[in-house]
Enzyme design. Structure first.
Site, mmCIF file in Angstrom:
data_model
loop_
_atom_site.group_PDB
_atom_site.id
_atom_site.type_symbol
_atom_site.label_atom_id
_atom_site.label_comp_id
_atom_site.label_asym_id
_atom_site.label_seq_id
_atom_site.Cartn_x
_atom_site.Cartn_y
_atom_site.Cartn_z
ATOM 1 N N LYS A 9 0.824 -1.212 0.000
ATOM 2 C CA LYS A 9 0.000 0.000 0.000
ATOM 3 C C LYS A 9 0.864 1.272 0.000
ATOM 4 C CE LYS A 9 -3.950 -2.243 2.304
ATOM 5 N NZ LYS A 9 -4.951 -2.135 3.422
ATOM 6 N N TYR A 49 -12.297 -2.221 -3.728
ATOM 7 C CA TYR A 49 -12.778 -2.424 -2.355
ATOM 8 C C TYR A 49 -14.308 -2.294 -2.272
ATOM 9 C CZ TYR A 49 -8.281 -2.668 0.213
ATOM 10 O OH TYR A 49 -7.060 -3.049 0.743
ATOM 11 N N ASN A 112 -2.031 0.341 6.732
ATOM 12 C CA ASN A 112 -1.458 -0.891 7.280
ATOM 13 C C ASN A 112 -0.603 -1.681 6.284
ATOM 14 O OD1 ASN A 112 -3.537 -1.809 5.766
ATOM 15 N ND2 ASN A 112 -4.588 -2.913 7.413
ATOM 16 N N HIS A 115 -2.205 -5.401 1.577
ATOM 17 C CA HIS A 115 -3.489 -6.089 1.398
ATOM 18 C C HIS A 115 -3.200 -7.513 0.949
ATOM 19 C CE1 HIS A 115 -7.416 -7.251 -0.230
ATOM 20 N NE2 HIS A 115 -6.718 -7.732 -1.240
ATOM 21 N N GLU A 126 -9.493 -10.952 -7.617
ATOM 22 C CA GLU A 126 -8.589 -9.814 -7.409
ATOM 23 C C GLU A 126 -7.386 -9.878 -8.344
ATOM 24 O OE1 GLU A 126 -9.770 -9.041 -2.729
ATOM 25 O OE2 GLU A 126 -7.710 -9.570 -3.222
HETATM 26 P P1 ATP Z 1 -7.013 -6.137 3.425
HETATM 27 O O1 ATP Z 1 -8.382 -6.428 2.860
HETATM 28 O O2 ATP Z 1 -6.489 -4.758 3.048
HETATM 29 O O3 ATP Z 1 -6.038 -7.236 3.207
HETATM 30 P P2 ATP Z 1 -7.963 -7.002 5.985
HETATM 31 O O4 ATP Z 1 -8.604 -8.093 5.227
HETATM 32 O O5 ATP Z 1 -7.043 -7.334 7.110
HETATM 33 O O6 ATP Z 1 -7.144 -6.056 5.020
HETATM 34 P P3 ATP Z 1 -10.524 -5.666 5.957
HETATM 35 O O7 ATP Z 1 -11.497 -5.834 7.061
HETATM 36 O O8 ATP Z 1 -10.757 -6.388 4.669
HETATM 37 O O9 ATP Z 1 -9.054 -5.992 6.529
HETATM 38 O O10 ATP Z 1 -10.400 -4.099 5.670
HETATM 39 C C1 ATP Z 1 -9.818 -3.651 4.448
HETATM 40 C C2 ATP Z 1 -8.930 -2.472 4.743
HETATM 41 O O11 ATP Z 1 -9.715 -1.381 5.190
HETATM 42 C C3 ATP Z 1 -7.906 -2.675 5.874
HETATM 43 O O12 ATP Z 1 -6.725 -3.312 5.453
HETATM 44 C C4 ATP Z 1 -7.634 -1.252 6.289
HETATM 45 O O13 ATP Z 1 -6.708 -0.617 5.402
HETATM 46 C C5 ATP Z 1 -8.995 -0.608 6.135
HETATM 47 N N1 ATP Z 1 -9.703 -0.603 7.402
HETATM 48 C C6 ATP Z 1 -10.272 -1.659 8.030
HETATM 49 N N2 ATP Z 1 -10.824 -1.306 9.195
HETATM 50 C C7 ATP Z 1 -10.596 0.029 9.326
HETATM 51 C C8 ATP Z 1 -10.918 1.018 10.319
HETATM 52 N N3 ATP Z 1 -11.595 0.700 11.411
HETATM 53 N N4 ATP Z 1 -10.513 2.285 10.088
HETATM 54 C C9 ATP Z 1 -9.852 2.636 8.958
HETATM 55 N N5 ATP Z 1 -9.518 1.746 7.984
HETATM 56 C C10 ATP Z 1 -9.880 0.480 8.169
HETATM 57 MG MG MG Z 2 -9.816 -7.823 3.465
#
Ligand code: ATP
Ligand code: MG
Length: 137
Positions: A9, A49, A112, A115, A126
């Protein structure tokens, strides 16, 4: 043999961490079989997303994903989807296990660093979102 879609990211590309993150993937036995650096628009980030469209952080997430270049990549290995998620660590770096990418590099739950696809079915979708058949060998 399984494949998964990974994204390094903008917070991580900005800090020049692509190589260090890739080393963690390779050390875990994941092979980088395709990789490119691209700049997403907010609209494209929203398409990618789309599953999170109704979440309160959707706007923040799509603006962030378009805030700088990302490195999109296909990782291959035994159980690649799960293995990659283990290497990534928990979504919130405060909860991520020591040694994981997010524990070491992530700045916040939003920014973070990586992804990873969450299941083989979403991985296939994806991968097709970012790569054509010709780019995958
Ligand atoms: P990713 O899909 O990016 O691999 P993940 O599967 O661990 O991450 P998801 O629940 O799918 O997490 O959320 C997608 C992304 O949205 C997260 O990686 C993060 O960047 C963002 N995100 C998730 N929760 C929050 C939050 N509470 N506040 C801000 N951003 C968030
Ligand atoms: Mg995810």
């Amino acid at each position: 043999i399984e494949r998964t879609l990974s994204i390094i990211k903008p917070d991580a590309t900005k800090r020049n961490l692509t190589g260090k993150i890739n080393a963690k993937f390779e050390d875990a036995g994941l092979r980088i079989v395709a990789q490119k650096r691209i700049q997403l628009t907010v609209d494209q980030a929203g398409q990618f997303y789309a599953v999170h469209k109704e979440r309160p952080f959707f706007g923040e997430l799509t603006e962030f994903m378009a805030s700088g270049p990302v490195v999109v990549q296909v990782l291959e290995g035994e159980g690649a989807v799960l293995k990659n998620r283990e290497v990534m660590g928990a979504t919130n770096p405060a909860d991520a296990a020591p040694g994981t990418v997010r524990a070491e590099f992530a700045e916040s739950v939003g920014e973070n660093s990586v992804h990873g696809s969450d299941a083989p079915e979403t991985a296939a979708e994806e991968i097709a979102f970012f790569f054509s058949g010709l780019e995958l060998v």
